[in-house]
Write an enzyme that holds these catalytic residues in place. Structure first.
Site, PDB file in Angstrom:
ATOM      1  N   ASP A  62       0.878  -1.167   0.000  1.00  0.00           N
ATOM      2  CA  ASP A  62       0.000   0.000   0.000  1.00  0.00           C
ATOM      3  C   ASP A  62       0.914   1.216   0.000  1.00  0.00           C
ATOM      4  O   ASP A  62       1.518   1.557   1.019  1.00  0.00           O
ATOM      5  CB  ASP A  62      -0.890  -0.010   1.242  1.00  0.00           C
ATOM      6  CG  ASP A  62      -1.872   1.161   1.267  1.00  0.00           C
ATOM      7  OD1 ASP A  62      -1.696   2.115   0.473  1.00  0.00           O
ATOM      8  OD2 ASP A  62      -2.801   1.140   2.097  1.00  0.00           O
ATOM      9  N   SER A 141       2.878  12.605 -15.475  1.00  0.00           N
ATOM     10  CA  SER A 141       1.894  12.682 -16.562  1.00  0.00           C
ATOM     11  C   SER A 141       2.102  14.013 -17.276  1.00  0.00           C
ATOM     12  O   SER A 141       2.678  14.949 -16.704  1.00  0.00           O
ATOM     13  CB  SER A 141       0.481  12.613 -15.976  1.00  0.00           C
ATOM     14  OG  SER A 141      -0.496  12.987 -16.930  1.00  0.00           O
ATOM     15  N   TYR A 154      -6.210  14.987 -10.207  1.00  0.00           N
ATOM     16  CA  TYR A 154      -5.124  14.206 -10.799  1.00  0.00           C
ATOM     17  C   TYR A 154      -4.000  15.134 -11.253  1.00  0.00           C
ATOM     18  O   TYR A 154      -2.814  14.882 -10.998  1.00  0.00           O
ATOM     19  CB  TYR A 154      -5.660  13.385 -11.968  1.00  0.00           C
ATOM     20  CG  TYR A 154      -4.647  12.485 -12.625  1.00  0.00           C
ATOM     21  CD1 TYR A 154      -4.277  11.277 -12.039  1.00  0.00           C
ATOM     22  CD2 TYR A 154      -4.049  12.831 -13.837  1.00  0.00           C
ATOM     23  CE1 TYR A 154      -3.345  10.442 -12.640  1.00  0.00           C
ATOM     24  CE2 TYR A 154      -3.122  12.011 -14.449  1.00  0.00           C
ATOM     25  CZ  TYR A 154      -2.769  10.811 -13.843  1.00  0.00           C
ATOM     26  OH  TYR A 154      -1.846   9.991 -14.442  1.00  0.00           O
ATOM     27  N   LYS A 158      -0.139  15.194  -9.853  1.00  0.00           N
ATOM     28  CA  LYS A 158       0.996  14.926 -10.734  1.00  0.00           C
ATOM     29  C   LYS A 158       1.926  16.139 -10.871  1.00  0.00           C
ATOM     30  O   LYS A 158       3.138  15.974 -11.058  1.00  0.00           O
ATOM     31  CB  LYS A 158       0.498  14.466 -12.106  1.00  0.00           C
ATOM     32  CG  LYS A 158      -0.179  13.099 -12.084  1.00  0.00           C
ATOM     33  CD  LYS A 158       0.771  11.998 -11.621  1.00  0.00           C
ATOM     34  CE  LYS A 158       0.181  10.618 -11.783  1.00  0.00           C
ATOM     35  NZ  LYS A 158       1.121   9.540 -11.412  1.00  0.00           N
TER      36      LYS A 158
END
Length: 275
Positions: A62, A141, A154, A158
């Site tokens: 995890d 990304s 997101y 990133k």
């Protein structure tokens, strides 16, 4: 490239699974981890030639838990003798407009995407600095270069990965440990499949083509591992557009409708092929 020992996260599917198989096929040793240990073991057992038991080690991790990182990474060092390269791949994405997402989504994006990379980098750095050698590769990304509406959480997570990685590189490289951050555009993975049904994610599908996991793995194996760059963007054409939107945020206001229409059309096309 001589045989090396790799520690990978997010290996039950997508980029992590494919990259593990590419590295194993090249003769390397891989400590493959995922939160979904059962799924990882099921896939490996069904493909024994691609996942040779003498060179692959499967564990649950995890990435949001700092203590788990310390225990599992220390085990990898014991089992393999050392970890030459850490590749942080595990990620999370759930589209949502700013007025709609719930607090749990905020926590999940930052816990998995940002804290997971920070914990992993911190843990690996402590081991690698002790011997003055190592390479940490963090997957970000193109959403770390340009703010993407509809997947703002997101994008924020990133951006943080990229910023942290570049700062960490300045600290660690003079002491023998390289840090690289890889920023791909949309990649054909289960995470991308999830986004097809969300209009919020239209910009994800606005590129001329969707990258494959093989595209990303090839870039890591042939460009990142041998050259150890600070960062790599895929593909270059979309990265230039992302850079433009980052340097001049106002351009995104007039570019968005164009890209959104293109992305929505691609989503409809993909949904049609599905059903």
């Amino acid at each position: 490239m001589p045989a090396r020992r790799f520690f990978l996260t997010g290996c039950a599917s997508g980029i992590g699974r494919h990259l593990a198989e590419v590295l194993l096929a090249a003769g390397h040793e891989v400590f493959a981890t995922d939160l979904d240990e059962a799924g990882l073991r099921t896939h490996a057992a069904a493909n024994p030639r691609a996942w040779p038991v003498e060179r692959v080690h499967l564990r649950r991790l995890d990435v949001t838990q700092a203590g788990a990182w310390q225990l599992v990474f220390a085990e990898a060092e014991r089992v393999m003798g050392r970890v030459d390269v850490l590749i942080n791949i595990a990620g999370y994405l759930l589209p949502g407009f700013v007025g709609d997402f719930d607090p749990e989504s905020v926590h999940r994006h930052l816990d998995v995407n940002t804290k997971g990379v920070i914990f992993g980098t911190h843990t690996a750095a402590r081991h690698m600095l002790a011997r003055g050698d190592g390479h940490i590769i963090n997957i970000a990304s193109l959403a770390a270069l340009a703010p993407i509406p509809g997947i703002s959480l997101y994008s924020a997570s990133k951006y943080a990965v990229r910023g942290f990685s570049l700062a960490a590189a300045q600290e660690l490289r003079p002491r023998g440990v390289a840090v690289s951050v890889v920023c791909p555009d949309a990649v054909q993975t289960p995470m991308l499949d999830l986004q097809v049904g969300y209009k919020e994610a239209a910009l994800t599908f606005s590129g001329s083509r969707i990258l494959s996991v093989a595209d990303v793995a090839d870039a890591i194996v042939h460009r990142v591992l041998p050259r150890r760059p600070l960062e790599l963007h895929l593909p270059r054409s979309r990265a230039l557009l992302a850079r433009l939107a980052d340097l001049f945020p106002g351009t995104a206001l007039w570019l968005r409708p164009i890209l959104e229409r293109r992305g929505l059309a691609r989503q409809r096309e993909l949904a049609k092929h599905r059903g």
